[in-house]
Scaffold this motif. Structure first.
Motif, short mmCIF file in Angstrom:
data_model
loop_
_atom_site.label_atom_id
_atom_site.label_comp_id
_atom_site.label_asym_id
_atom_site.label_seq_id
_atom_site.Cartn_x
_atom_site.Cartn_y
_atom_site.Cartn_z
N SER A 168 0.83 -1.20 0.00
CA SER A 168 0.00 0.00 0.00
C SER A 168 0.87 1.25 0.00
N PRO A 169 0.50 2.28 -0.76
CA PRO A 169 1.28 3.52 -0.76
C PRO A 169 0.97 4.43 0.42
N PHE A 170 0.00 4.05 1.25
CA PHE A 170 -0.41 4.88 2.37
C PHE A 170 0.11 4.30 3.69
N ILE A 171 0.25 5.16 4.68
CA ILE A 171 0.66 4.74 6.02
C ILE A 171 -0.60 4.51 6.85
N HIS A 172 -0.75 3.28 7.33
CA HIS A 172 -1.94 2.95 8.11
C HIS A 172 -1.74 3.14 9.60
N TYR A 173 -0.47 3.12 10.04
CA TYR A 173 -0.24 3.19 11.48
C TYR A 173 1.14 3.79 11.72
N TYR A 174 1.23 4.70 12.68
CA TYR A 174 2.50 5.31 13.08
C TYR A 174 2.90 4.76 14.45
N ASP A 175 4.14 4.30 14.55
CA ASP A 175 4.62 3.71 15.80
C ASP A 175 4.94 4.78 16.83
N ASP A 176 4.72 4.42 18.08
CA ASP A 176 5.22 5.25 19.17
C ASP A 176 6.45 4.57 19.77
N GLU A 177 7.02 5.15 20.79
CA GLU A 177 8.26 4.62 21.36
C GLU A 177 8.08 3.21 21.91
N CYS A 178 6.93 2.95 22.49
CA CYS A 178 6.66 1.62 23.05
C CYS A 178 6.60 0.56 21.95
N ASN A 179 5.98 0.88 20.83
CA ASN A 179 5.89 -0.06 19.72
C ASN A 179 7.27 -0.37 19.14
N ILE A 180 8.11 0.64 19.05
CA ILE A 180 9.46 0.45 18.51
C ILE A 180 10.28 -0.47 19.41
N LYS A 181 10.16 -0.30 20.72
CA LYS A 181 10.90 -1.16 21.66
C LYS A 181 10.40 -2.60 21.60
N ARG A 182 9.08 -2.78 21.51
CA ARG A 182 8.54 -4.13 21.45
C ARG A 182 8.99 -4.85 20.18
N ARG A 183 9.02 -4.13 19.05
CA ARG A 183 9.47 -4.75 17.81
C ARG A 183 10.95 -5.10 17.88
N ALA A 184 11.75 -4.25 18.50
CA ALA A 184 13.18 -4.54 18.65
C ALA A 184 13.40 -5.79 19.49
N ASN A 185 12.61 -5.97 20.54
CA ASN A 185 12.73 -7.17 21.37
C ASN A 185 12.31 -8.42 20.60
N ARG A 186 11.28 -8.31 19.78
CA ARG A 186 10.86 -9.46 18.98
C ARG A 186 11.95 -9.85 17.98
N LEU A 187 12.60 -8.87 17.40
CA LEU A 187 13.68 -9.16 16.44
C LEU A 187 14.87 -9.81 17.13
N LYS A 188 15.17 -9.39 18.35
CA LYS A 188 16.27 -10.02 19.10
C LYS A 188 15.97 -11.49 19.37
N ARG A 189 14.73 -11.78 19.75
CA ARG A 189 14.36 -13.17 19.99
C ARG A 189 14.42 -14.00 18.71
N LYS A 190 14.04 -13.39 17.60
CA LYS A 190 14.09 -14.10 16.33
C LYS A 190 15.53 -14.38 15.91
N ILE A 191 16.41 -13.41 16.12
CA ILE A 191 17.82 -13.61 15.79
C ILE A 191 18.42 -14.73 16.63
N ALA A 192 18.09 -14.75 17.92
CA ALA A 192 18.60 -15.81 18.79
C ALA A 192 18.08 -17.17 18.35
N GLU A 193 16.84 -17.23 17.90
CA GLU A 193 16.26 -18.49 17.43
C GLU A 193 16.97 -18.98 16.17
N LEU A 194 17.25 -18.07 15.24
CA LEU A 194 17.94 -18.46 14.01
C LEU A 194 19.39 -18.87 14.28
N GLN A 195 20.05 -18.18 15.20
CA GLN A 195 21.42 -18.55 15.54
C GLN A 195 21.47 -19.91 16.23
N GLU A 196 20.49 -20.20 17.05
CA GLU A 196 20.45 -21.49 17.71
C GLU A 196 20.23 -22.62 16.71
#
Length: 208
Positions: A168-196
């Motif tokens: 979509s060319p439109f923005i449906h949702y803008y992240d706040d600081e809490c959303n950015i931190k939660r996504r960063a934590n999910r990515l860290k867990r995913k990286i650890a899973e792939l490395q394992e």
């Protein structure tokens, strides 16, 4: 009466008699050639007496491995290095559905909207959100079927590239600081899973 004109060799367009063609097709002993294997003159790489040079990897330019075993190999399914599509733990991208933009082909943590939401942000701090969608132009053309009246992501015709999904060319949702931190934590867990699982190299193993 007839008048004969005699042109001198200098007046002719080309004096073929004075041109000596030499063969440049084959290598001879008199030619200066450089070996691509040892970088020394006098012979070709196929006749080089030295050991064959190990070819570099086409992904990272390092020697000692090739593309199939490169730590920098890239997965087209999850967009992470360290493994290929056939080794990926995620489901195939054509079965993915984004809960953020409601489009197919990716999950919410890999949504293009994550980086596109910064289109108005020019200073450090919170993301600047648009008040509303910009008004649709009176003349809209589809990049997929070239017809007028709808955007490319809305097109129901067969896609030009079957392996690609529209966004979509439109923005449906803008992240706040809490959303950015939660996504960063999910990515860290995913990286650890792939490395394992051995599908993502450790930081010390990455060649860059």
């Amino acid at each position: 009466k007839y008048i004969f004109l005699f042109l001198s060799p200098q007046a002719q367009i080309c004096n073929y008699a004075s041109v000596r063609r030499t063969s440049v097709r084959y290598y001879t002993a008199e030619k200066n050639v450089t070996c691509k294997n040892c970088s020394r003159p006098g012979h070709l790489s196929k006749n080089c007496p030295g050991p064959k040079k190990i070819p570099p990897c086409c992904l990272c330019a390092e020697r000692g491995h090739l593309q199939n075993t490169c730590p920098a190999r890239f997965c087209l399914n999850c967009c992470l290095p360290g493994h290929y599509f056939r080794e990926c733990l995620e489901r195939a991208y054509w079965n993915k559905h984004c809960s953020r933009c409601d489009m197919k082909g990716h999950y919410a943590d890999a949504c293009p909207e994550i980086w596109r939401q910064y289109h108005l942000t020019t200073k450090p701090g919170p993301i600047k959100a648009a008040s509303s969608h910009s008004e649709q132009s009176a003349v809209v053309y589809c990049y997929n079927c070239s017809r007028k009246g709808h955007f490319g992501y809305e097109c129901l015709e067969k896609r030009m590239h079957g392996s690609m999904f529209p966004t979509s060319p439109f923005i449906h949702y803008y992240d706040d600081e809490c959303n950015i931190k939660r996504r960063a934590n999910r990515l860290k867990r995913k990286i650890a899973e792939l490395q394992e699982a051995g599908l993502l190299p450790l930081q010390s193993e990455i060649p860059w």
